[in-house]
Scaffold this active site. Structure first.
Site, PDB file in Angstrom:
ATOM      1  N   SER A  87     -28.678   3.086   8.613  1.00 29.82           N
ATOM      2  CA  SER A  87     -30.048   2.972   9.101  1.00 29.82           C
ATOM      3  C   SER A  87     -31.077   3.484   8.091  1.00 29.82           C
ATOM      4  O   SER A  87     -31.181   2.969   6.981  1.00 29.82           O
ATOM      5  CB  SER A  87     -30.166   3.712  10.440  1.00 29.82           C
ATOM      6  OG  SER A  87     -31.333   3.338  11.133  1.00 29.82           O
ATOM      7  N   ASP A 438     -27.736  -2.382  13.442  1.00 29.87           N
ATOM      8  CA  ASP A 438     -27.761  -1.001  12.977  1.00 29.87           C
ATOM      9  C   ASP A 438     -26.473  -0.257  13.346  1.00 29.87           C
ATOM     10  O   ASP A 438     -26.111  -0.157  14.518  1.00 29.87           O
ATOM     11  CB  ASP A 438     -28.966  -0.307  13.628  1.00 29.87           C
ATOM     12  CG  ASP A 438     -29.303   1.035  13.013  1.00 29.87           C
ATOM     13  OD1 ASP A 438     -28.366   1.786  12.689  1.00 29.87           O
ATOM     14  OD2 ASP A 438     -30.500   1.340  12.884  1.00 29.87           O
TER      15      ASP A 438
END
Length: 586
Positions: A87, A438
């Site tokens: 991320s 993600d």
């Protein structure tokens, strides 16, 4: 070793040829660095040291930058073989690897990145132009929108290079070898979140399913494959898109939907085009007062009510008013009435599904306005032909984005394993498309990627920038490894105080597994007993905070906290001595 023909799928547990050569070159640098630090090791047995950067949005990006700068100041950065991120940490990494000698130029790059974050350079015209082009792709998803409207706005730069362009920065031995993490959206919750086929890795040389041993050249990511061979080259994925894919979970579904809805509502209000009436006309239908654009925004409002649990009465009222003549004959009107009457009896998932079904019915019923080939039906205002192409493209993009939001479509791309021979996973062989998102939604640090057996990690230095439980990543990893037969240090013997964590935890490895050093960003050394308040102060990245002044306010605090983690070690005046003991005792 990787196949010589990079237009073919590679099924193997071995590392790519590019990664092998890059890490061999890097090993020379690592050996010299350790020697200069007084850590002696055999030339044929140089330890593989991994730095993990967790997720955490903008906070993680800035904190990883501060951590790397401090490692540089401590003369330890050159000892790192792999740099792996999730991320927000991937944002930092991907920005750095744009410089082939970033580890040598880190102090300068830190100043430049901080300066960029404090300057507002997001251009809505550039964002819309990119989205207009992206929306022509049949696999357009919210990831495209996220990249152009959020990531570009946060990072203040739109990187149009490709990940494969970072090969040189990873092959010279000057920098650690980079690994970026994502997960397969469809497999995320399988086996309690511990299914090994969930994890998907990106390097400058290859991308693929780590645990399944299935890879393809990075330059062909998104291309169409069949029977293990390249069938059709896909549109190239730029770094900004990849940053949107790697960092696509910066808030709750409600926060994300609200951001998308508010962003789309701004498009026709901004003076993007010289003729705003033209924009309004193209988005508006000739069917009475019905406006496709307005209806779609109302559907997003309804979706927000489904997610948040808020009262949808006013939204239904506005939505039902869009039909004018012959509404009793309209299937979409009748479906809307039914939804209104049965809303209270449905759960969250059923309500969201109803919104998507209503959107499809409206599109089907009024689709004649949109035209099958992207041509406008009906008369246009005078002298509008000049603007038709650009404005029409924007209107199509807006409507396509709303459809993606209602169906929660993220990271959709061609599956290179479709009909791939000699591959065991029936799910992937039969599936033409995959959705990548993600990795922080699985484990907020990419342990599954660096624990890949062929990478032979000896020491994992984990910098955790999470805002919640500072030990969640280590706990989830221990469970993941136990479920999948992967050797990992015992963590049960350590006392872990979630509310007042220490600055460093050491989980000793042995010959079968690496030693793990875990550094929570928020700890009792740099927060002085105010760990929780610091977490709130330096939140993950509230989606409503997009002003550069907020960046400028948070950046110094984050850099300071991260630098403290990289420098201090309670009870010693030598911040590297514990690493020395870990390597010698391994």
């Amino acid at each position: 070793m990787a196949t010589k023909d990079d237009s073919e799928v590679r099924l193997s547990d071995s590392l790519s040829e590019g990664e092998i050569k890059a890490t061999q070159k890097r090993r020379e640098k690592v050996l010299m660095c350790l020697k200069n630090l007084g850590i002696h090791c055999d030339q044929n047995n140089v330890p593989n040291i991994v730095v993990l950067g967790s997720g955490g949005g903008l906070r993680a990006m800035i904190a990883l930058l501060g951590t790397l700068v401090e490692l540089k100041k401590q003369n330890f950065l050159d000892a790192v073989m792999y740099l792996c991120g999730v991320s927000g940490s991937t944002w930092c990494m991907s920005l750095l690897y744009g410089d082939g000698k970033w580890s040598e130029n880190l102090m300068y790059l830190e100043k430049e990145l901080c300066k960029n974050l404090s300057n507002f350079s997001w251009h809505i015209r550039k964002a819309i132009k990119s989205l207009e082009e992206s929306s022509k792709d049949e696999h357009y998803s919210l990831t495209d929108f996220w990249a152009s409207c959020l990531v570009y706005q946060i990072l203040q730069q739109f990187d149009e290079n490709e990940l494969a362009d970072h090969r040189e920065a990873s092959e010279t031995g000057i920098n650690p070898y980079p690994i970026y993490a994502a997960v397969d959206k469809e497999k995320l919750n399988e086996e309690g979140g511990n299914f090994p086929g969930t994890w998907f890795e990106f390097t400058p040389h290859e991308v693929g399913y780590t645990a399944l041993g299935a890879f393809v050249s990075t330059k062909h990511f998104g291309s169409e494959f069949e029977n293990g061979k390249l069938k059709k080259r896909g549109k190239k994925k730029h770094i900004c898109y990849m940053q949107g894919l790697w960092g696509s979970a910066l808030g709750s579904i409600e926060e994300i939907l609200k951001f998308i809805r508010d962003s789309l509502a701004l498009f026709p209000q901004r003076r993007v085009y010289s003729n705003e009436d033209m924009f309004s006309h193209i988005l508006g239908s000739s069917v009475g007062n019905f406006t496709v654009y307005e209806a779609s925004l109302l559907l997003l409002d309804l979706q927000l009510c489904a997610v948040s649990g808020n009262d949808p009465t006013e939204v239904f009222k506005k939505l039902l008013n869009i039909w004018s003549e012959d509404k009793e004959k309209s299937a979409s009107y009748q479906l809307c009435i039914e939804m209104c009457n049965t809303w209270a009896m449905k759960n969250k998932k059923e309500r969201m599904q109803s919104c998507a079904e209503l959107a499809k019915e409206i599109e089907k019923e009024f689709g004649v306005f949109l035209g099958e080939e992207g041509t406008l039906e009906g008369a246009l205002p005078p002298h509008s032909e000049i603007l038709l192409g650009s404005v029409w493209g924007v209107s199509k993009m807006v409507l396509k984005t709303i459809q993606c939001a209602l169906t929660w479509k993220w990271g959709t791309t061609n599956n290179f394993l479709y009909n791939c021979p000699n591959f065991q996973s029936s799910y992937l062989v039969k599936t033409k498309l995959i959705s990548l998102i993600d990795a922080g939604l699985a484990i907020n640090s990419a342990y599954p990627l660096v624990l890949r057996a062929k990478r032979r990690a000896d020491l994992i230095i984990s910098f955790d920038f999470s805002s919640g439980d500072p030990f969640e990543t280590i706990k989830k990893t221990a469970t993941y490894c136990q479920k999948n037969g992967i050797a990992f240090p015992k963590i049960e013997d350590q006392e872990m105080d979630e509310k007042n964590p220490s600055e460093c935890y050491i989980f000793r490895g042995d010959k079968s597994c690496p030693t793990v050093m875990h550094f929570p960003l928020f700890n009792n050394a740099n927060c002085s007993g105010k760990t929780y308040s610091m977490q709130l102060h330096l939140c993950i990245f509230a989606l409503h905070i997009l002003h550069p002044q907020c960046h400028a306010f948070q950046t110094p605090s984050l850099l300071s906290a991260a630098a403290t983690n990289g420098h201090r070690r309670k009870g010693t005046g030598q911040p590297l001595c514990i690493m020395d003991r870990s390597l010698h005792g391994h």
